[in-house]
Write an enzyme that holds these catalytic residues in place. Structure first.
Site, PDB file in Angstrom:
ATOM      1  N   SER A  19       0.692  -1.296  -0.077  1.00  0.00           N
ATOM      2  CA  SER A  19       0.012  -0.123  -0.024  1.00  0.00           C
ATOM      3  C   SER A  19       0.731   1.226  -0.040  1.00  0.00           C
ATOM      4  CB  SER A  19      -1.126  -0.152   1.208  1.00  0.00           C
ATOM      5  OG  SER A  19      -1.926  -1.074   0.965  1.00  0.00           O
ATOM      6  N   LYS A  40      -9.482  -5.040  11.327  1.00  0.00           N
ATOM      7  CA  LYS A  40     -10.569  -4.738  10.597  1.00  0.00           C
ATOM      8  C   LYS A  40     -11.883  -4.518  11.431  1.00  0.00           C
ATOM      9  CE  LYS A  40      -8.944  -5.908   6.191  1.00  0.00           C
ATOM     10  NZ  LYS A  40      -9.255  -6.425   4.516  1.00  0.00           N
ATOM     11  N   ASP A  52     -13.047  -2.602   0.527  1.00  0.00           N
ATOM     12  CA  ASP A  52     -12.418  -4.179  -0.037  1.00  0.00           C
ATOM     13  C   ASP A  52     -13.672  -4.721  -0.849  1.00  0.00           C
ATOM     14  OD1 ASP A  52     -10.085  -4.625   1.307  1.00  0.00           O
ATOM     15  OD2 ASP A  52     -10.926  -5.294   3.130  1.00  0.00           O
ATOM     16  N   ALA A  97     -14.038 -19.442   4.557  1.00  0.00           N
ATOM     17  CA  ALA A  97     -15.140 -18.910   5.332  1.00  0.00           C
ATOM     18  C   ALA A  97     -14.605 -17.965   6.529  1.00  0.00           C
ATOM     19  CB  ALA A  97     -16.073 -19.975   6.141  1.00  0.00           C
ATOM     20  N   GLY A  98     -13.496 -17.283   6.296  1.00  0.00           N
ATOM     21  CA  GLY A  98     -12.811 -16.237   7.305  1.00  0.00           C
ATOM     22  C   GLY A  98     -13.289 -15.083   6.766  1.00  0.00           C
ATOM     23  N   GLY A  99     -12.752 -13.806   7.332  1.00  0.00           N
ATOM     24  CA  GLY A  99     -13.270 -12.438   7.183  1.00  0.00           C
ATOM     25  C   GLY A  99     -13.355 -12.394   5.652  1.00  0.00           C
ATOM     26  N   ARG A 151     -13.316 -25.969   3.929  1.00  0.00           N
ATOM     27  CA  ARG A 151     -12.634 -27.109   4.116  1.00  0.00           C
ATOM     28  C   ARG A 151     -13.536 -27.514   5.524  1.00  0.00           C
ATOM     29  NH1 ARG A 151      -6.595 -26.822   6.215  1.00  0.00           N
ATOM     30  NH2 ARG A 151      -7.545 -25.221   7.675  1.00  0.00           N
ATOM     31  N   THR A 152     -13.562 -26.624   6.359  1.00  0.00           N
ATOM     32  CA  THR A 152     -14.564 -26.946   7.773  1.00  0.00           C
ATOM     33  C   THR A 152     -15.795 -26.552   7.360  1.00  0.00           C
ATOM     34  OG1 THR A 152     -12.515 -26.535   8.852  1.00  0.00           O
ATOM     35  CG2 THR A 152     -14.676 -26.591  10.155  1.00  0.00           C
ATOM     36  N   ARG A 157     -18.050 -23.921   9.301  1.00  0.00           N
ATOM     37  CA  ARG A 157     -17.756 -22.480   9.194  1.00  0.00           C
ATOM     38  C   ARG A 157     -18.387 -22.087   7.766  1.00  0.00           C
ATOM     39  NH1 ARG A 157     -11.668 -20.381   9.310  1.00  0.00           N
ATOM     40  NH2 ARG A 157     -12.820 -18.443  10.049  1.00  0.00           N
ATOM     41  N   TYR A 200      -1.783 -13.404  -3.340  1.00  0.00           N
ATOM     42  CA  TYR A 200      -0.976 -13.058  -4.436  1.00  0.00           C
ATOM     43  C   TYR A 200       0.453 -13.192  -4.052  1.00  0.00           C
ATOM     44  CZ  TYR A 200      -1.441  -8.905  -1.704  1.00  0.00           C
ATOM     45  OH  TYR A 200      -1.210  -7.866  -0.759  1.00  0.00           O
TER      46      TYR A 200
END
Ligand code: ATR
Length: 283
Positions: free
Chosen positions: A16, A67, A103, A125-127, A148-149, A152, A231
């Protein structure tokens, strides 16, 4: 001399500062504005941010893991930040702290067209997964979420549906339960998705995405769009396989550029040159 910053923990790897300083220079604003990286652990985040207006900061980007805290401490927040439950952009104005989320619109801006009416697979399934599901779902896509889980993925789909009701936003989302090991009869119909988005960290450390994710290397199509938020130095294995099939690919740096450009405009009121930001981000 308005100052800007990205706040993270760690933050040393962030592209950034290079990207925003290049944009400021291209617009001839670098004598006046500057953008730096600030590292702070979660316990010091709030005190740091509250001190920033007094030190000449006009705004800041906020990245992992701050965040949620950024939204929580703000005096006011945009609908998108409140709906997603996270903010990546803070502005310090008239003694108050405003929180926004660029975002989600950054992801949409990085796509070749609107996802309205499209069938979309979001993996993770995270943020980042929740933000992608919200952004695409609110833009009118039919979203399936895989993780995967499995529990979640179900949690995120329930959470998004609950928030959609609360905020009166129309969103279609459901969790898909498919093992990543491609068992016969339990396959995901990869070719049926218009858009496939990877928000998991798979590939970050060189893992084979076709072992960890429910996708097959040779089942992409030329009409698909494939997004990989991971990335690194070159294209990820996932995007390389998608590009081989003629699919349109979008990487995490492009999303970083798009979210950064939106934040830049919020702080300065100027539209930054995307090609300059892209070149600096890819550095
Ligand atoms: P963020 O908030 O940045 O999205 P996170 O909460 O750490 O990050 O989530 C990382 C995501 O990558 C999760 O969806 C995680 O899956 P689990 O919920 O099953 O842990 C996914 N992930 C990480 N490593 C993985 C792997 N080797 N195979 C499949 N999924 C993986």
């Amino acid at each position: 001399m308005p100052r800007l910053a990205v706040i993270g923990f760690p933050v040393g790897h962030s592209r950034s500062p290079a990207m925003h300083n290049a944009a400021l220079a291209a617009l001839g604003m670098d004598g006046e504005w500057s953008y730096e990286a600030v590292e702070v652990a979660p316990e010091g985040f709030e005190a740091l941010v509250r001190g920033m207006p007094g030190e000449g900061f006009a705004g800041a980007n906020v990245t992992v893991p701050h965040k949620l805290a950024a939204l929580a401490l703000a005096d006011s927040a945009s609908d998108m930040a409140r709906e997603i439950g996270a903010a990546n952009t803070l502005s310090f104005r008239d003694g108050g702290i405003e929180a926004r989320n660029t975002d989600a619109p950054g992801l949409l801006a990085s796509l070749p067209g609107s996802p309205r009416g499209q069938r979309v697979l979001v993996m993770g399934a995270g943020g980042a997964g929740l933000a992608a599901v919200w952004a695409l779902g609110a833009a009118g896509a039919e979203v399936e979420i895989w993780n995967r889980t499995v529990a979640r993925a179900q949690q995120v789909s329930v959470e998004v549906a609950t928030r959609a009701q609360e905020f009166q936003v129309q969103i279609e989302v459901r969790a898909v339960e498919v093992a990543a090991d491609h068992q016969p009869g339990a396959e995901l119909r990869q070719a049926e998705y218009d858009l496939i988005v990877n928000t998991t960290t798979v590939g970050l450390h060189g893992e084979d995405p076709f072992l960890a994710l429910p996708l097959e290397r040779d089942r992409f199509g030329r009409d698909q769009v494939v997004v990989d938020m991971v990335y690194g130095a070159g294209p990820s294995q996932l995007l390389a396989a998608a590009a081989d099939a003629g699919a349109t690919t979008v990487d995490g740096l492009e999303i970083l550029v798009q979210q950064g450009a939106l934040s830049f405009e919020i702080w300065t009121g100027r539209k930054p040159p995307l090609d300059v930001m892209r070149a600096a981000a890819r550095g």
